[in-house]
Motif scaffolding. Structure first.
Motif, PDB file in Angstrom:
ATOM      1  N   GLU A 388       0.832  -1.204   0.000  1.00 31.25           N
ATOM      2  CA  GLU A 388       0.000   0.000   0.000  1.00 31.25           C
ATOM      3  C   GLU A 388       0.869   1.258   0.000  1.00 31.25           C
ATOM      4  OE1 GLU A 388      -3.062   0.595  -0.446  1.00 31.25           O
ATOM      5  OE2 GLU A 388      -3.232   2.662   0.238  1.00 31.25           O
ATOM      6  N   ASN A 392       0.730   4.085  -2.837  1.00 32.50           N
ATOM      7  CA  ASN A 392       0.486   5.494  -2.527  1.00 32.50           C
ATOM      8  C   ASN A 392       1.605   6.376  -3.075  1.00 32.50           C
ATOM      9  OD1 ASN A 392      -1.930   5.196  -1.288  1.00 32.50           O
ATOM     10  ND2 ASN A 392      -1.163   5.372   0.811  1.00 32.50           N
ATOM     11  N   LYS A 395       1.067   6.766  -6.625  1.00 36.73           N
ATOM     12  CA  LYS A 395      -0.125   7.552  -6.970  1.00 36.73           C
ATOM     13  C   LYS A 395       0.045   9.035  -6.642  1.00 36.73           C
ATOM     14  CE  LYS A 395      -4.288   5.748  -5.680  1.00 36.73           C
ATOM     15  NZ  LYS A 395      -5.086   4.851  -4.803  1.00 36.73           N
ATOM     16  N   TYR A 396       0.632   9.343  -5.472  1.00 42.62           N
ATOM     17  CA  TYR A 396       0.575  10.735  -4.970  1.00 42.62           C
ATOM     18  C   TYR A 396       1.908  11.441  -4.807  1.00 42.62           C
ATOM     19  CZ  TYR A 396      -3.889   8.709  -3.443  1.00 42.62           C
ATOM     20  OH  TYR A 396      -5.086   8.059  -3.378  1.00 42.62           O
ATOM     21  N   ALA A 397       2.993  10.672  -4.633  1.00 41.20           N
ATOM     22  CA  ALA A 397       4.213  11.323  -4.134  1.00 41.20           C
ATOM     23  C   ALA A 397       4.992  12.097  -5.203  1.00 41.20           C
ATOM     24  CB  ALA A 397       5.115  10.280  -3.500  1.00 41.20           C
ATOM     25  N   ASP A 419       9.783   8.022   0.869  1.00 41.11           N
ATOM     26  CA  ASP A 419       9.968   8.542  -0.497  1.00 41.11           C
ATOM     27  C   ASP A 419      10.393   9.990  -0.404  1.00 41.11           C
ATOM     28  OD1 ASP A 419       7.701  10.450  -0.707  1.00 41.11           O
ATOM     29  OD2 ASP A 419       6.448   8.655  -0.459  1.00 41.11           O
ATOM     30  N   GLY A 423       5.298  14.795  -0.203  1.00 43.23           N
ATOM     31  CA  GLY A 423       5.040  14.709   1.244  1.00 43.23           C
ATOM     32  C   GLY A 423       3.548  14.711   1.552  1.00 43.23           C
ATOM     33  N   ILE A 424       3.198  13.927   2.539  1.00 44.89           N
ATOM     34  CA  ILE A 424       1.767  13.839   2.901  1.00 44.89           C
ATOM     35  C   ILE A 424       1.343  15.106   3.649  1.00 44.89           C
ATOM     36  CG2 ILE A 424       2.178  12.632   5.110  1.00 44.89           C
ATOM     37  CD1 ILE A 424      -0.343  10.935   4.255  1.00 44.89           C
ATOM     38  N   ASP A 428      -4.343  15.045   5.420  1.00 41.74           N
ATOM     39  CA  ASP A 428      -4.500  13.653   4.959  1.00 41.74           C
ATOM     40  C   ASP A 428      -4.323  12.660   6.094  1.00 41.74           C
ATOM     41  OD1 ASP A 428      -5.003  14.355   2.359  1.00 41.74           O
ATOM     42  OD2 ASP A 428      -2.872  14.431   1.834  1.00 41.74           O
ATOM     43  N   ARG A 431      -7.687  12.084   7.770  1.00 47.26           N
ATOM     44  CA  ARG A 431      -8.846  11.642   6.992  1.00 47.26           C
ATOM     45  C   ARG A 431      -9.339  10.288   7.477  1.00 47.26           C
ATOM     46  NH1 ARG A 431      -8.428  12.418   0.684  1.00 47.26           N
ATOM     47  NH2 ARG A 431      -6.906  14.091   0.602  1.00 47.26           N
ATOM     48  N   THR A 434     -10.663   7.576   3.726  1.00 50.13           N
ATOM     49  CA  THR A 434      -9.783   6.821   2.820  1.00 50.13           C
ATOM     50  C   THR A 434      -9.280   5.613   3.591  1.00 50.13           C
ATOM     51  OG1 THR A 434      -7.907   8.113   3.539  1.00 50.13           O
ATOM     52  CG2 THR A 434      -9.019   8.876   1.556  1.00 50.13           C
ATOM     53  N   GLY A 436      -6.717   3.346   2.788  1.00 52.83           N
ATOM     54  CA  GLY A 436      -5.350   2.836   2.697  1.00 52.83           C
ATOM     55  C   GLY A 436      -4.605   2.986   4.013  1.00 52.83           C
ATOM     56  N   LEU A 437      -4.496   4.240   4.485  1.00 53.13           N
ATOM     57  CA  LEU A 437      -3.759   4.501   5.735  1.00 53.13           C
ATOM     58  C   LEU A 437      -4.443   3.819   6.911  1.00 53.13           C
ATOM     59  CD1 LEU A 437      -2.879   8.300   5.382  1.00 53.13           C
ATOM     60  CD2 LEU A 437      -1.513   6.316   4.773  1.00 53.13           C
ATOM     61  N   THR A 461       7.620  11.439   2.366  1.00 53.93           N
ATOM     62  CA  THR A 461       6.769  10.829   3.402  1.00 53.93           C
ATOM     63  C   THR A 461       7.536   9.665   4.031  1.00 53.93           C
ATOM     64  OG1 THR A 461       4.844  11.398   2.078  1.00 53.93           O
ATOM     65  CG2 THR A 461       4.516   9.750   3.796  1.00 53.93           C
TER      66      THR A 461
HETATM   67  N1  LIG Z   1       3.464   8.847  -0.127  1.00 58.86           N
HETATM   68  C1  LIG Z   1       2.544   9.823  -0.163  1.00 58.86           C
HETATM   69  N2  LIG Z   1       2.880  11.075  -0.613  1.00 58.86           N
HETATM   70  C2  LIG Z   1       1.960  12.069  -0.677  1.00 58.86           C
HETATM   71  N3  LIG Z   1       0.686  11.937  -0.268  1.00 58.86           N
HETATM   72  C3  LIG Z   1       0.278  10.726   0.195  1.00 58.86           C
HETATM   73  C4  LIG Z   1       1.190   9.616   0.288  1.00 58.86           C
HETATM   74  N4  LIG Z   1       0.510   8.560   0.809  1.00 58.86           N
HETATM   75  C5  LIG Z   1      -0.742   8.983   1.004  1.00 58.86           C
HETATM   76  N5  LIG Z   1      -0.903  10.294   0.663  1.00 58.86           N
HETATM   77  C6  LIG Z   1      -2.118  11.101   0.799  1.00 58.86           C
HETATM   78  O1  LIG Z   1      -2.887  10.516   1.801  1.00 58.86           O
HETATM   79  C7  LIG Z   1      -4.208  10.264   1.329  1.00 58.86           C
HETATM   80  C8  LIG Z   1      -4.739   9.006   1.993  1.00 58.86           C
HETATM   81  O2  LIG Z   1      -4.110   7.853   1.477  1.00 58.86           O
HETATM   82  P1  LIG Z   1      -4.892   6.486   1.506  1.00 58.86           P
HETATM   83  O3  LIG Z   1      -5.453   6.316   2.844  1.00 58.86           O
HETATM   84  O4  LIG Z   1      -3.961   5.410   1.021  1.00 58.86           O
HETATM   85  O5  LIG Z   1      -6.091   6.708   0.536  1.00 58.86           O
HETATM   86  P2  LIG Z   1      -6.263   6.427  -1.034  1.00 58.86           P
HETATM   87  O6  LIG Z   1      -5.006   5.801  -1.513  1.00 58.86           O
HETATM   88  O7  LIG Z   1      -7.424   5.526  -1.085  1.00 58.86           O
HETATM   89  O8  LIG Z   1      -6.507   7.778  -1.604  1.00 58.86           O
HETATM   90  C9  LIG Z   1      -4.079  10.192  -0.143  1.00 58.86           C
HETATM   91  O9  LIG Z   1      -5.261  10.603  -0.777  1.00 58.86           O
HETATM   92  C10 LIG Z   1      -2.937  11.143  -0.454  1.00 58.86           C
HETATM   93  O10 LIG Z   1      -3.420  12.447  -0.666  1.00 58.86           O
END
Ligand SMILES: Nc1ncnc2c1ncn2[C@@H]1O[C@H](COP(=O)(O)OP(=O)(O)O)[C@@H](O)[C@H]1O
Ligand SMILES: [Mg+2]
Length: 489
Positions: A388, A392, A395-397, A419, A423-424, A428, A431, A434, A436-437, A461
């Motif tokens: 996961e 993530n 997808k986001y970093a 990574d 940065g998270i 977030d 939250r 979502t 994942g976390l 992050t």
């Molecule tokens: N490595 C990361 N770098 C930047 N932002 C992150 C990272 N991991 C998670 N996030 C942020 O945290 C949020 C919550 O992640 P997650 O709980 O995995 O939900 P999802 O993947 O379903 O969106 C994400 O929407 C994202 O904005």
């Protein structure tokens, strides 16, 4: 006959209860008001009594003073008579002068007494008696002086005695009896004032004793009430603490149950995935393989005679290959065979390599050189967290570099994934919608571990997981152990 109805006095009991409530609530205010009124009243009585006692003492002193002066006057009058007799016997001038000196002193005494009797303190009868005495004494002195003059061998200078008169000498016993009457009056006045002051003293003593007793009673009530209130507060405090402990226990119990449930659900999910993966592998794999072999056989037979059908069969073979590849990917996702077959270190390395390749990351791996064997559930949990986290990051970093470190020792295993991306965001981290976390956190907590995610320094992050090497979770239901598939199509 009038229709007599019993009207229920519904309002009165309520009103009485309200009144008694009101009294109870305000009992202290009422008691304090009553105490203040009594104290102020007592102080007024005390002050009045004090003033009266002072006035009565003054009266008594004054009366005694007047008595003394009246006695002095009486003795001066006797001395006057003695000096007159002395002169008549001895005919010495000195005796005549002493007579006059005594007359002067008598007049001085009269003046002092006069101030008292005419000062409004004596009643009219006393004033009349005093005025009468003054006249008698004057006559007595005048008659004495003229008797001296008459008996003197040579004329005497008796001007100091005042005018000599020929009036008949006053009756000495009348003067004495009037003087003693006035003295008795003053004695009585002094006695009366002293008796009144003793009465007032008794009143003020009683009043002071009453006030002191009231204060003592009030203090006793106050301290008793304070004690009751302190006891009540302590009881409420104890009840609150007990309730708080009960709630804490309940929360802990519920948390443990939720953790156990989370663990159970994950175990069920992992088991179902394993089951499904095995079914897919064994059943679907067998079907697809058999179909592929049959289609390949038919293709070989018809290749020369039926080129059109052969072409179709070739396409069918390509589709079957795609299906087999898709099935393998699905199985791999559901039950990472590499984890089951080669252990956590190899599985993490493979996962990281593939992700780095897909996302063009520079990879930094700090994994143990030899593969390690941990509790199966712990391995799955750590693998899923890594999966996961890398998803993530992809997808986001927007990261260019990812590092993974695994450390094992002392009954604990630590996984660190970082990574260097954007940065998270703090928002977030909080939250709840979502998964994942949240899933990672619950998965780790269910195994008695600690999950920590934060913004890296200076960017990126950081995810840090620490877990016991052997899962501490105890499933509430006995679950069949997950049996990994060791064959692949
Ligand atoms: N490595 C990361 N770098 C930047 N932002 C992150 C990272 N991991 C998670 N996030 C942020 O945290 C949020 C919550 O992640 P997650 O709980 O995995 O939900 P999802 O993947 O379903 O969106 C994400 O929407 C994202 O904005
Ligand atoms: Mg996610």
């Amino acid at each position: 006959m009038p229709n007599v109805q019993n009207v229920p006095d519904a309002g009165n009991p309520g009103a009485a209860a309200r009144l008694s409530d009101w009294m109870r609530n305000r009992s202290w205010a009422i008691a304090m008001t009553v105490a203040i009124v009594i104290t102020v009243g007592g102080l007024v009585i005390l002050e009045t009594a004090r003033q009266r006692i002072a006035a009565e003492y003054e009266t008594a002193l004054e009366a005694r003073d007047v008595t003394v002066q009246l006695s002095t006057l009486a003795s001066q009058l006797s001395r006057l008579s003695a000096q007159q007799s002395d002169f008549l016997l001895t005919k010495q001038d000195a005796a005549a002068h002493e007579f006059c000196a005594t007359a002067v002193r008598i007049r001085q005494s009269e003046q002092q007494l006069n101030r008292f009797y005419r000062g409004g303190k004596a009643d009219s009868a006393e004033l009349a008696s005093f005025t009468q005495i003054l006249g008698l004494i004057e006559a007595r002195i005048g008659a004495g002086a003229s008797a001296l003059q008459r008996a003197a061998p040579h004329p005497l200078d008796l001007s100091a005695c005042g005018s000599a008169s020929e009036a008949s000498p006053a009756d000495a016993s009348l003067v004495d009896s009037t003087l003693s009457l006035l003295r008795d009056n003053e004695e009585r006045r002094a006695q009366h004032a002293l008796a009144a002051s003793r009465g007032d003293q008794r009143i003020s003593t009683l009043c002071a004793a009453g006030l002191s007793a009231l204060n003592i009673v009030l203090f006793i009530l106050l301290f008793r009430n304070l004690g009751i209130q302190i006891d009540r507060q302590a009881r409420v405090q104890r009840q609150l603490i007990t309730q708080q402990e009960g709630l804490d226990q309940l929360v802990n119990e519920r948390t443990r149950q939720l953790e156990a449930l989370g663990w159970h659900l994950q175990a069920v999910s992992e088991n179902e995935k394993t089951q499904l993966a095995r079914e897919l592998h064994d059943e679907l794999g067998a079907i697809l393989t058999a179909s592929k072999m049959d289609v390949a056989w038919a293709n070989r037979k018809l290749k020369d005679s039926e080129p059109d059908i052969s072409e179709k069969l070739k396409r069918a073979l390509a589709n079957l290959d795609q299906g087999i590849a898709l099935k393998r990917r699905i199985i791999e996702d559901m039950r990472p065979t590499v984890l089951a077959n080669f252990g956590l270190v190899t599985a993490l390395r493979t996962l990281a390599d593939e992700a780095a390749q897909r996302n063009n990351w520079t990879l930094e791996l700090h994994l143990p050189a030899d593969d390690i064997k941990l509790d199966e559930q712990t391995e799955i949990a750590l693998f899923r967290v890594a999966q996961e986290s890398l998803t993530n990051a992809a997808k986001y970093a927007r990261a260019s570099k990812v590092s993974i470190a695994l450390q094992v020792g002392d009954g604990q295993v630590a996984l660190h994934i970082a990574d260097n991306g954007v940065g998270i965001m703090p928002a977030d981290l909080k939250r709840t919608h979502t998964h994942g976390l949240l899933g990672m956190r619950q998965r780790v907590a269910a195994h008695g571990g600690r999950f920590d995610i934060r913004r890296g320094v200076p960017n990126g992050t950081d995810i840090h997981v620490e877990m016991p090497s052997v899962s501490t979770a105890t499933p509430s239901i006995d679950l069949p152990p997950a049996t990994p598939s060791r064959t692949s199509v």
